[in-house]
Design an enzyme around this catalytic site. Structure first.
Site, PDB file in Angstrom:
ATOM      1  N   GLY A 142       0.434  -1.047  -0.039  1.00 36.94           N
ATOM      2  CA  GLY A 142       0.118  -0.259   0.310  1.00 36.94           C
ATOM      3  C   GLY A 142       1.340   1.237   0.256  1.00 36.94           C
ATOM      4  O   GLY A 142       2.170   0.664   0.203  1.00 36.94           O
ATOM      5  N   GLN A 143      -0.033   2.212   0.028  1.00 39.42           N
ATOM      6  CA  GLN A 143       0.875   3.164  -0.064  1.00 39.42           C
ATOM      7  C   GLN A 143       1.548   3.349   1.528  1.00 39.42           C
ATOM      8  O   GLN A 143       3.044   3.914   1.118  1.00 39.42           O
ATOM      9  CB  GLN A 143       0.450   4.828  -0.025  1.00 39.42           C
ATOM     10  CG  GLN A 143      -0.993   5.014  -1.302  1.00 39.42           C
ATOM     11  CD  GLN A 143      -1.848   6.369  -0.938  1.00 39.42           C
ATOM     12  OE1 GLN A 143      -1.646   6.954  -1.220  1.00 39.42           O
ATOM     13  NE2 GLN A 143      -2.365   6.104  -0.022  1.00 39.42           N
ATOM     14  N   GLY A 199       3.525   1.898   3.237  1.00 34.45           N
ATOM     15  CA  GLY A 199       4.160   0.427   2.900  1.00 34.45           C
ATOM     16  C   GLY A 199       5.298   1.448   1.884  1.00 34.45           C
ATOM     17  O   GLY A 199       6.183   1.217   2.124  1.00 34.45           O
ATOM     18  N   ARG A 213     -13.116   2.263   5.976  1.00 31.92           N
ATOM     19  CA  ARG A 213     -14.185   2.050   5.755  1.00 31.92           C
ATOM     20  C   ARG A 213     -14.634   2.421   4.802  1.00 31.92           C
ATOM     21  O   ARG A 213     -14.266   3.394   4.326  1.00 31.92           O
ATOM     22  CB  ARG A 213     -14.624   3.069   7.212  1.00 31.92           C
ATOM     23  CG  ARG A 213     -16.430   3.561   7.251  1.00 31.92           C
ATOM     24  CD  ARG A 213     -16.688   3.685   7.882  1.00 31.92           C
ATOM     25  NE  ARG A 213     -16.116   4.376   9.239  1.00 31.92           N
ATOM     26  CZ  ARG A 213     -17.181   4.424  10.696  1.00 31.92           C
ATOM     27  NH1 ARG A 213     -18.087   4.069  10.141  1.00 31.92           N
ATOM     28  NH2 ARG A 213     -16.159   4.256  12.074  1.00 31.92           N
ATOM     29  N   GLY A 247      -2.793   0.905  10.886  1.00 32.63           N
ATOM     30  CA  GLY A 247      -3.824   0.871  10.330  1.00 32.63           C
ATOM     31  C   GLY A 247      -5.081   0.884  11.135  1.00 32.63           C
ATOM     32  O   GLY A 247      -4.919   0.481  12.605  1.00 32.63           O
ATOM     33  N   ASP A 306       0.206  12.662  15.382  1.00 31.85           N
ATOM     34  CA  ASP A 306      -0.421  13.241  15.761  1.00 31.85           C
ATOM     35  C   ASP A 306       0.330  14.013  16.312  1.00 31.85           C
ATOM     36  O   ASP A 306      -0.145  14.880  16.213  1.00 31.85           O
ATOM     37  CB  ASP A 306      -1.833  12.360  16.309  1.00 31.85           C
ATOM     38  CG  ASP A 306      -2.715  11.995  15.807  1.00 31.85           C
ATOM     39  OD1 ASP A 306      -3.370  12.186  15.396  1.00 31.85           O
ATOM     40  OD2 ASP A 306      -2.801  10.534  16.176  1.00 31.85           O
ATOM     41  N   HIS A 330      -6.203   8.001  18.611  1.00 29.48           N
ATOM     42  CA  HIS A 330      -5.748   8.610  17.253  1.00 29.48           C
ATOM     43  C   HIS A 330      -6.925   8.555  16.651  1.00 29.48           C
ATOM     44  O   HIS A 330      -7.659   7.492  15.791  1.00 29.48           O
ATOM     45  CB  HIS A 330      -5.120   7.406  16.498  1.00 29.48           C
ATOM     46  CG  HIS A 330      -4.690   8.125  14.940  1.00 29.48           C
ATOM     47  ND1 HIS A 330      -3.915   8.977  14.566  1.00 29.48           N
ATOM     48  CD2 HIS A 330      -4.948   6.672  13.796  1.00 29.48           C
ATOM     49  CE1 HIS A 330      -4.159   9.685  13.991  1.00 29.48           C
ATOM     50  NE2 HIS A 330      -4.518   8.483  12.835  1.00 29.48           N
TER      51      HIS A 330
HETATM   52  P1  NAX Z   1      -3.468   1.500   1.397  1.00 29.80           P
HETATM   53  O1  NAX Z   1      -5.214   0.980   0.898  1.00 29.80           O
HETATM   54  O2  NAX Z   1      -2.693   1.640   0.279  1.00 29.80           O
HETATM   55  O3  NAX Z   1      -2.653  -0.046   1.981  1.00 29.80           O
HETATM   56  C1  NAX Z   1      -3.120  -0.960   2.611  1.00 29.80           C
HETATM   57  C2  NAX Z   1      -2.638  -2.225   2.154  1.00 29.80           C
HETATM   58  O4  NAX Z   1      -2.589  -3.463   3.048  1.00 29.80           O
HETATM   59  C3  NAX Z   1      -3.357  -2.162   0.843  1.00 29.80           C
HETATM   60  O5  NAX Z   1      -2.047  -2.971  -0.121  1.00 29.80           O
HETATM   61  C4  NAX Z   1      -3.907  -4.042   1.062  1.00 29.80           C
HETATM   62  O6  NAX Z   1      -3.482  -4.978  -0.270  1.00 29.80           O
HETATM   63  C5  NAX Z   1      -3.125  -4.048   2.184  1.00 29.80           C
HETATM   64  N1  NAX Z   1      -4.099  -5.396   3.070  1.00 29.80           N
HETATM   65  C6  NAX Z   1      -5.429  -4.885   3.699  1.00 29.80           C
HETATM   66  N2  NAX Z   1      -5.483  -5.924   4.577  1.00 29.80           N
HETATM   67  C7  NAX Z   1      -4.506  -6.656   4.911  1.00 29.80           C
HETATM   68  C8  NAX Z   1      -4.406  -7.900   5.359  1.00 29.80           C
HETATM   69  N3  NAX Z   1      -4.760  -8.712   5.982  1.00 29.80           N
HETATM   70  N4  NAX Z   1      -2.870  -8.792   5.757  1.00 29.80           N
HETATM   71  C9  NAX Z   1      -1.605  -6.930   4.524  1.00 29.80           C
HETATM   72  N5  NAX Z   1      -2.479  -6.886   4.035  1.00 29.80           N
HETATM   73  C10 NAX Z   1      -3.413  -5.906   4.015  1.00 29.80           C
HETATM   74  O7  NAX Z   1      -3.762   2.423   2.886  1.00 29.80           O
HETATM   75  P2  NAX Z   1      -2.554   3.464   3.478  1.00 29.80           P
HETATM   76  O8  NAX Z   1      -3.081   5.333   2.948  1.00 29.80           O
HETATM   77  O9  NAX Z   1      -1.060   3.101   3.558  1.00 29.80           O
HETATM   78  O10 NAX Z   1      -3.077   3.744   4.849  1.00 29.80           O
HETATM   79  C11 NAX Z   1      -3.028   2.136   5.590  1.00 29.80           C
HETATM   80  C12 NAX Z   1      -3.189   2.427   7.251  1.00 29.80           C
HETATM   81  O11 NAX Z   1      -2.913   3.060   7.954  1.00 29.80           O
HETATM   82  C13 NAX Z   1      -4.640   2.302   7.089  1.00 29.80           C
HETATM   83  O12 NAX Z   1      -5.675   1.866   7.932  1.00 29.80           O
HETATM   84  C14 NAX Z   1      -5.107   3.991   7.368  1.00 29.80           C
HETATM   85  O13 NAX Z   1      -6.420   4.563   7.918  1.00 29.80           O
HETATM   86  C15 NAX Z   1      -4.238   3.887   8.412  1.00 29.80           C
HETATM   87  N6  NAX Z   1      -3.781   5.228   8.761  1.00 29.80           N
HETATM   88  C16 NAX Z   1      -2.924   5.356  10.680  1.00 29.80           C
HETATM   89  C17 NAX Z   1      -2.320   6.621  10.328  1.00 29.80           C
HETATM   90  C18 NAX Z   1      -2.191   6.810  11.715  1.00 29.80           C
HETATM   91  O14 NAX Z   1      -1.537   8.049  12.235  1.00 29.80           O
HETATM   92  N7  NAX Z   1      -2.471   5.835  12.704  1.00 29.80           N
HETATM   93  C19 NAX Z   1      -1.989   8.013   9.356  1.00 29.80           C
HETATM   94  C20 NAX Z   1      -2.134   7.691   8.008  1.00 29.80           C
HETATM   95  C21 NAX Z   1      -3.099   6.715   7.627  1.00 29.80           C
HETATM   96  O15 NAX Z   1      -4.281   7.186   7.440  1.00 29.80           O
END
Ligand code: NAX
Length: 338
Positions: free
Chosen positions: A14-15, A17, A92, A130, A159, A187
């Site tokens: 993902g992004q 990553g 979501r 996540g 944050d 968060h």
């Molecule tokens: P992306 O949708 O670009 O990447 C997520 C990746 O996770 C995808 O490639 C997907 O195939 C993979 N994935 C889904 N289920 C999986 C599983 N069971 N096992 C392994 N891989 C799996 O999202 P991205 O922008 O990279 O964001 C990832 C997460 O970070 C999201 O949940 C987002 O809400 C969260 N964030 C958390 C932040 C924080 O401060 N705690 C801030 C940034 C971000 O919003």
């Protein structure tokens, strides 16, 4: 050179990553003398993106990068892992209720917790990125039978850094001159970014510096209530609106700083991270809540700074965020997950 460290990154295709992998392999997280082995965990839909990133990592010929493995098996990914960065989560979708979101994420973080219990190294530590990060960490910790719950943390460093960034702008000082900001709670938009204990390198309190800049104590309080707190708490939405996509590089940077400080130690003052509560500040035990934390960098992880004072307004804001975390925990319990 030190011995190498095995790091498992979920959602590596993902992004976030993509923004994480190259910096970790370049030594930005654990230092220029610690080789790394990367394990990239994806689901089938994301595996090609992770494989592509692995090819690019090879093309960087990083001296510290010992190996990169891509897998769709959580058991393989966490076997022998020392650090977990749990980024992949279920976002979501349209019309999705909170209970559906929590259930979908329980289906991810539960099995990953079990895989960690089955195969991770004895000193394993994880940060959950996540969302909903705090409750996903709670789910993973509960599923990781036999692994001490304090090995699981959730990311609120973004944050924290956002709060520092806002103060830098208003006070006209460098980021490294500001210490002891705190993010309390979840968060989410209920978080409480708190500057009551924050100060500048010369010892001036941030409250006094704000009053000086903004024309008095009342103006400083109004700015904190009306601008600073909502802006930090809703910064994620602001980034989406302006950029057309969620925070990526700043989130990856924060995750790297979270792990770096946990592993190598915090230096000047404290930082913020969500830890499993042991009842600190009256937060119900077991909830994964953001606190002010320090680490000595000796393998013991983050420790909560206790006994800081709140004023009534601050306490009410913190309590509201904790209430949201309790509601998330109760919703997960109702699903029969915990
Ligand atoms: P992306 O949708 O670009 O990447 C997520 C990746 O996770 C995808 O490639 C997907 O195939 C993979 N994935 C889904 N289920 C999986 C599983 N069971 N096992 C392994 N891989 C799996 O999202 P991205 O922008 O990279 O964001 C990832 C997460 O970070 C999201 O949940 C987002 O809400 C969260 N964030 C958390 C932040 C924080 O401060 N705690 C801030 C940034 C971000 O919003």
């Amino acid at each position: 050179m030190q011995r190498s460290t095995t790091i498992t990154i979920t959602g590596a295709g993902g992004q976030i990553g993509y923004a994480l992998l190259f910096r970790i392999a370049a030594g930005d997280m654990l230092g220029a003398d610690r080789p790394v082995r990367l394990r990239l965990l994806e689901i089938p839909q994301g595996v090609r993106a992770a494989e592509g990133a692995a090819l690019e990592l090879q093309d960087c010929a990083f001296p510290l990068l010992e190996s990169v493995d891509v897998t769709v098996s959580a058991d393989e990914a966490f076997d022998g892992a020392e650090i977990g960065m749990l980024v992949g989560a279920r976002p979501r979708g349209p019309g999705m209720e909170r209970a559906d979101l929590l259930a979908a994420n329980a289906g991810i973080f539960g099995p990953q917790g079990a895989a960690i219990a089955a195969g991770a190294a004895s000193g394993f530590r994880a940060v959950v990125v996540g969302n909903p990060a705090n409750t996903n960490a709670l789910i993973a910790a509960s599923a990781a039978d036999g692994v001490p719950a304090d090995r699981f943390t959730a990311l609120t460093r973004l944050d924290h850094n956002r709060a520092v960034g806002q103060l830098v702008e208003v006070l006209g000082v460098g980021a490294d001159e500001i210490a002891d900001v705190i993010i309390w709670g979840n968060h989410s938009a209920t978080q409480f970014p708190d500057v009551a204990h924050a100060h500048l390198a010369d010892g001036t309190t941030v409250s006094a510096a704000l009053a000086d800049r903004l024309g008095g104590t009342e103006a400083a309080i109004a700015w904190l209530d009306d601008v600073f707190i909502p802006r930090v708490a809703k910064r994620g939405a602001e980034i989406i609106e302006v950029r057309g996509s969620s925070s990526v590089a700043s989130a990856a940077n924060a995750a790297i700083e979270h792990v770096r400080d946990e592993q190598l130690g915090t230096h000047r003052g404290w930082t913020s991270a969500a830890l499993v509560s042991r009842g600190e500040y009256g937060v119900p035990e077991g909830i994964v809540c953001s606190f002010p934390v320090v680490s000595r960098g000796d393998g013991a992880g983050y420790r909560v700074i206790e006994d800081l004072a709140f004023d009534a307004r601050g306490r009410a804001l913190f309590d509201a965020s904790v209430a949201e975390l309790v509601a998330e925990r109760d919703a997960v319990r109702a699903l029969g997950v915990l």
